[in-house]
Design a protein around this motif. Structure first.
Motif, PDB file in Angstrom:
ATOM      1  N   VAL A 161       0.850  -1.184   0.000  1.00 12.37           N
ATOM      2  CA  VAL A 161       0.000   0.000   0.000  1.00 12.37           C
ATOM      3  C   VAL A 161       0.891   1.241   0.000  1.00 12.37           C
ATOM      4  O   VAL A 161       1.867   1.298   0.756  1.00 12.37           O
ATOM      5  N   ASP A 162       0.556   2.223  -0.838  1.00  4.27           N
ATOM      6  CA  ASP A 162       1.225   3.526  -0.814  1.00  4.27           C
ATOM      7  C   ASP A 162       0.236   4.555  -0.292  1.00  4.27           C
ATOM      8  O   ASP A 162      -0.934   4.554  -0.685  1.00  4.27           O
ATOM      9  N   ALA A 163       0.703   5.436   0.576  1.00  4.37           N
ATOM     10  CA  ALA A 163      -0.177   6.477   1.129  1.00  4.37           C
ATOM     11  C   ALA A 163       0.449   7.848   0.906  1.00  4.37           C
ATOM     12  O   ALA A 163       1.669   8.003   1.012  1.00  4.37           O
ATOM     13  N   ALA A 212       3.239   8.230   6.004  1.00  2.00           N
ATOM     14  CA  ALA A 212       2.898   9.385   5.153  1.00  2.00           C
ATOM     15  C   ALA A 212       2.770  10.649   5.994  1.00  2.00           C
ATOM     16  O   ALA A 212       3.248  11.722   5.609  1.00  2.00           O
ATOM     17  N   TRP A 213       2.139  10.536   7.175  1.00  2.00           N
ATOM     18  CA  TRP A 213       1.976  11.719   8.032  1.00  2.00           C
ATOM     19  C   TRP A 213       3.321  12.205   8.568  1.00  2.00           C
ATOM     20  O   TRP A 213       3.594  13.412   8.592  1.00  2.00           O
ATOM     21  N   LEU A 214       4.166  11.280   9.006  1.00  3.87           N
ATOM     22  CA  LEU A 214       5.477  11.700   9.545  1.00  3.87           C
ATOM     23  C   LEU A 214       6.283  12.401   8.451  1.00  3.87           C
ATOM     24  O   LEU A 214       6.907  13.439   8.690  1.00  3.87           O
ATOM     25  N   GLU A 215       6.225  11.836   7.240  1.00  2.00           N
ATOM     26  CA  GLU A 215       6.941  12.425   6.097  1.00  2.00           C
ATOM     27  C   GLU A 215       6.371  13.812   5.791  1.00  2.00           C
ATOM     28  O   GLU A 215       7.109  14.780   5.636  1.00  2.00           O
ATOM     29  N   HIS A 216       5.035  13.916   5.764  1.00  2.00           N
ATOM     30  CA  HIS A 216       4.365  15.183   5.444  1.00  2.00           C
ATOM     31  C   HIS A 216       4.734  16.272   6.456  1.00  2.00           C
ATOM     32  O   HIS A 216       4.914  17.442   6.102  1.00  2.00           O
ATOM     33  N   LEU A 217       4.840  15.890   7.718  1.00  2.00           N
ATOM     34  CA  LEU A 217       5.115  16.882   8.767  1.00  2.00           C
ATOM     35  C   LEU A 217       6.613  17.127   8.942  1.00  2.00           C
ATOM     36  O   LEU A 217       7.027  17.868   9.836  1.00  2.00           O
ATOM     37  N   ARG A 276       8.630  15.163  10.140  1.00  2.00           N
ATOM     38  CA  ARG A 276       9.159  14.487  11.330  1.00  2.00           C
ATOM     39  C   ARG A 276      10.044  13.342  10.865  1.00  2.00           C
ATOM     40  O   ARG A 276       9.850  12.792   9.790  1.00  2.00           O
ATOM     41  N   ASP A 277      11.020  12.976  11.686  1.00  2.00           N
ATOM     42  CA  ASP A 277      11.929  11.899  11.290  1.00  2.00           C
ATOM     43  C   ASP A 277      11.153  10.619  11.068  1.00  2.00           C
ATOM     44  O   ASP A 277      10.157  10.383  11.733  1.00  2.00           O
ATOM     45  N   GLU A 278      11.628   9.832  10.134  1.00  2.00           N
ATOM     46  CA  GLU A 278      11.066   8.490   9.961  1.00  2.00           C
ATOM     47  C   GLU A 278      11.428   7.727  11.237  1.00  2.00           C
ATOM     48  O   GLU A 278      12.564   7.279  11.411  1.00  2.00           O
ATOM     49  N   ASP A 279      10.468   7.671  12.153  1.00  2.00           N
ATOM     50  CA  ASP A 279      10.716   7.094  13.472  1.00  2.00           C
ATOM     51  C   ASP A 279       9.990   5.744  13.511  1.00  2.00           C
ATOM     52  O   ASP A 279       8.771   5.689  13.655  1.00  2.00           O
TER      53      ASP A 279
END
Ligand code: PMV
Length: 302
Positions: free
Chosen positions: A31-33, A104-109, A111-114
């Motif tokens: 899945v891609d988001a 997707a949300w972390l990337e959008h904001l 924020r580090d890929e945690d």
């Protein structure tokens, strides 16, 4: 755009909820988001005819709200999902959705890929779908490749070396049953017969570890034989059905090296392992039995 893998459960499902090691594989397809302009809090997945909004009372909407809360995010945009795996076919669609959306949300904001945050957010979402998830599904959705998983806070996850390709047919035999109900049924029987089920869960654990060795050594015939043992154990804990048993027998009769139900059971899918030259015959036999099939190859580790 953020990706998550579909998954196949190879060994140890159910016992993993009770602490035994399990082996799963993340598929290439998943899945891609993406976070896109649109009504805040909405989630759309055209391939699954899915439209939900965080907190709308639907299962997906409730799970999405739990995921956002775990990440501490107020959704001010929409999320669009491109799904290359079917929903409800035992390929981990809910886990892949949660992992892709969290990423997707972390990337959008920015924020580090945690990965810990992604794992916890997906766990919050999976709790809504499954009640008491082990975390195995979303670990496989995060990691890809073949992974050994032991439940915990944090879980123990490691990659399993694949010594020779594993050619699989996934056959959907019946509609998927409710994972939460199946997991609850096993827990009830385990409470009734704690010593017996303790030994059975121990056997699942030994099986997963022996299977990881066979996968690493490229002992494909042994992997198949261990799949048959795993199916028997899943029958013993009460999650197989006559239709799943029949499909496994059919696959073996057509030349499969081994076959087992995969996932929660009670319906849903089986997994058959075959040599490349018998794959077509196994696939055809399963389809003749009324199943919908798809193929997956777990490639050898380079
Ligand atoms: O229903 P599925 O295919 O997502 O399988 C769930 C796997 C279980 O081991 C049965 C439950 C779990 O949380 O690990």
């Amino acid at each position: 755009m953020a990706h998550a893998h579909g998954k196949i459960l190879l060994f140890g499902e159910h016992a993993v909820v009770h602490g035994a090691p399990a082996i799963a594989a993340g598929l290439g397809a998943g899945v891609d988001a993406s976070v896109v302009n649109g009504a805040p809090g909405t989630l759309t997945a055209p391939a699954w005819q899915l439209e939900a909004t965080a907190g709308d009372g639907s299962r997906v909407g409730t799970a999405y709200a739990a995921l956002l809360a775990e990440l501490g995010i107020e959704a001010d945009a929409a999320v669009h999902l491109d799904a290359a795996i079917p929903a409800g076919a035992g390929l981990g669609s809910s886990a892949a959705m949660a992992v892709a959306v969290a990423r997707a949300w972390l990337e959008h904001l920015g924020r580090d890929e945690d990965e810990d945050a992604v794992y916890r957010a997906a766990m919050a979402s999976e709790r809504i779908f499954h009640g008491n998830p082990s975390g195995l599904d979303h670990a496989a959705a995060m990691q890809g490749g073949v992974v050994r998983f032991v439940r915990g806070e944090p879980p123990a996850m490691s990659s399993v070396f694949v010594g020779a390709p594993l050619h699989l047919v996934v056959a959907q035999v019946a509609p998927g049953a409710d994972t939460g109900v199946l997991v609850g049924g096993v827990a009830t029987r385990a409470e009734r017969f704690p010593v017996v089920f303790g030994k059975l869960f121990g056997a699942f654990g030994a099986l997963s570890d022996r299977a990881a060795e066979a996968i690493a050594a490229g002992e494909v015939v042994a992997v198949g034989a261990l799949m048959d043992v795993n199916h028997g154990l899943l029958g013993a804990i009460g999650v197989s059905t006559p239709a799943l048993d029949e499909a496994c027998a059919r696959a073996r009769h057509a030349g499969a090296l081994g076959a087992k139900l995969t996932g929660a059971g009670g319906g849903g899918c089986i997994l058959a392992l075959a040599e490349p030259e018998t794959l077509d015959a196994v696939d055809a036999a399963l389809q003749e039995g009324g199943a919908t099939t798809l193929r997956a190859t777990l490639e050898a580790t380079p």
